[in-house]
Design an enzyme around this catalytic site. Structure first.
Site, mmCIF file in Angstrom:
data_model
loop_
_atom_site.group_PDB
_atom_site.id
_atom_site.type_symbol
_atom_site.label_atom_id
_atom_site.label_comp_id
_atom_site.label_asym_id
_atom_site.label_seq_id
_atom_site.Cartn_x
_atom_site.Cartn_y
_atom_site.Cartn_z
ATOM 1 C CG PHE A 30 -2.220 0.800 0.938
ATOM 2 C CD1 PHE A 30 -3.041 0.506 -0.140
ATOM 3 C CD2 PHE A 30 -2.573 1.843 1.773
ATOM 4 C CE1 PHE A 30 -4.192 1.246 -0.391
ATOM 5 C CE2 PHE A 30 -3.727 2.592 1.546
ATOM 6 C CZ PHE A 30 -4.542 2.290 0.457
ATOM 7 N N GLY A 31 1.978 1.179 -0.741
ATOM 8 C CA GLY A 31 2.771 2.373 -0.989
ATOM 9 C C GLY A 31 2.124 3.177 -2.103
ATOM 10 N N GLY A 32 2.933 3.887 -2.876
ATOM 11 C CA GLY A 32 2.378 4.726 -3.937
ATOM 12 C C GLY A 32 1.553 3.953 -4.939
ATOM 13 C CG LEU A 33 1.814 0.209 -8.197
ATOM 14 C CD1 LEU A 33 1.680 1.212 -9.327
ATOM 15 C CD2 LEU A 33 2.807 -0.882 -8.575
ATOM 16 C CE1 TYR A 74 1.173 1.842 4.324
ATOM 17 C CE2 TYR A 74 1.711 3.959 3.326
ATOM 18 C CZ TYR A 74 2.060 2.660 3.652
ATOM 19 O OH TYR A 74 3.302 2.187 3.320
ATOM 20 C CE LYS A 140 9.735 -1.445 -12.089
ATOM 21 N NZ LYS A 140 10.490 -0.273 -11.592
ATOM 22 C CB ALA A 206 9.035 -0.143 -3.348
ATOM 23 C CB THR A 207 8.622 2.330 -8.101
ATOM 24 O OG1 THR A 207 7.393 1.645 -7.831
ATOM 25 C CG2 THR A 207 8.817 2.411 -9.601
ATOM 26 C CD GLU A 210 10.995 -3.469 -7.948
ATOM 27 O OE1 GLU A 210 11.242 -4.382 -8.763
ATOM 28 O OE2 GLU A 210 9.851 -3.182 -7.558
ATOM 29 C CG HIS A 214 17.111 -2.220 -13.560
ATOM 30 N ND1 HIS A 214 17.160 -3.400 -14.258
ATOM 31 C CD2 HIS A 214 15.952 -2.242 -12.870
ATOM 32 C CE1 HIS A 214 16.070 -4.112 -14.004
ATOM 33 N NE2 HIS A 214 15.325 -3.428 -13.169
#
Length: 347
Positions: A30-33, A74, A140, A206-207, A210, A214
């Protein structure tokens, strides 16, 4: 034409969907996404959001959860477990939610795949609990999807229909490439280029982590271990931009498995602006190939600059969840990807 035949031609919009009652949906993460996913679901009639979990708790409401109440709770308390009605604090929130709440048809796994084995471990929790339904992720990395491919037999035996790589890329753009490929006798290259703009990276921690994984000199473990201050320092050095090339993105294995082209003909890269909601460049996929007449040409599918990352991830994810729900009703279980199945629009 008989009266019966004429009657059969009188289609109504509902006749194009096998969904009768709303699909009862849960969101893991339940973060941004995850918060964006809740907002996407709010106006939908074919889906009802009933369950959610974060790191510290979960919540369930059979009549449906309120996105505004959940987001407010939240952001104020740090966990959905503090929700006044239906909230439960837990250090083992995903497993507890699965075991305590049975009436959920499908889950969108809006979770960071950190470490790289995390999504597969979540799938195993569903299998171990004896839960049956539809799972959808937006992961991903090629290696993460390959781990799930290794669980194909387990997922089938468990009665789970798992839709993987169903966000924007992999997902929407992978499906676009699979469709564009039909014009050609041979595919020479698939080039996916994305632009993402977010006003504040902390809304999508988190995004962003990730994506940092990379970058040259980084990996999943290193990005996961970085503190927020270390990420701020890195972003200060790049003026908030994360430029990515030749990423390990599961579009390659998904298009290979779908028979479109070998994975080494698929490249993915892009730019993430963590300080500006405007996209630094237009997101697109270019499919180059040879037609049966011997002509070389390129199809380009470009997403509108006004569509956010959240819109391009969550919309397809729920479209694939609906498709997975209908497939499961027909007895189709196991792992499927966004390149193999057409998503179904959720009204």
């Amino acid at each position: 034409m008989s009266e019966a035949q004429a009657t059969n031609l009188n289609y109504s919009p509902s006749s194009f969907s096998s969904v009768k009652a709303p699909i009862r949906v849960g969101i893991l993460g339940f973060g941004g996404l995850g918060q964006a996913a809740a907002r996407v679901l709010a106006p939908k009639q074919e889906m009802l959001w009933v369950a959610v979990a974060d790191q510290k708790g979960y919540a369930y409401a059979s009549e449906g959860l309120s996105p505004q109440q959940c987001i407010t709770t939240y952001q104020a308390e740090g966990s959905i477990g503090y929700l006044e009605t239906g909230g439960v604090l837990s250090n083992n929130s995903i497993a507890d939610l699965i075991q305590q709440v049975g009436n959920v048809d499908g889950y969108f796994l809006a979770l960071p795949n950190l470490p790289n084995t995390f999504m597969a471990s979540v799938a195993r929790q569903f299998i171990a609990a004896g839960w049956q339904g539809v799972l959808v992720d937006a992961i991903k990395r090629t290696s993460a999807v390959e781990q799930l491919l290794g669980m194909q037999a387990e997922l089938q035996a468990a009665g789970i229909t798992y839709m993987t790589g169903c966000g924007a890329t992999p997902g929407l753009l992978t499906a676009g490439a699979a469709l564009a490929a039909q014009s050609y006798a041979e595919i020479h290259s698939v080039k996916i280029t994305f632009g993402v703009g977010i006003a504040n990276w902390e809304a999508y921690r988190a995004t962003v982590r990730e994506d940092i994984a990379h970058l040259p000199g980084y990996n999943v473990e290193k990005a996961r271990a970085m503190t927020d201050a270390e990420i701020e320092t890195l972003l200060d050095q790049t003026n908030g931009l994360i430029t990515l090339e030749n990423m390990e993105h599961a579009d390659d294995v998904m298009l290979e498995l779908a028979g479109i082209c070998p994975r080494d003909r698929v490249t993915v890269g892009g730019v993430v602006d963590t300080r500006n909601p405007k996209k630094p460049l237009s997101t697109n996929v270019q499919v180059t190939g040879r037609t049966f007449e011997g002509k070389i040409s390129t199809h380009t599918f470009t997403l509108g600059d006004e569509t956010s990352m959240a819109a391009n991830v969550c919309g397809p994810a729920f479209g694939y969840l609906k498709a997975g729900f209908n497939l499961r009703q027909r007895g189709i279980y196991g792992l499927l990807s966004a390149a193999e199945v057409m998503p179904q629009f959720v009204r």
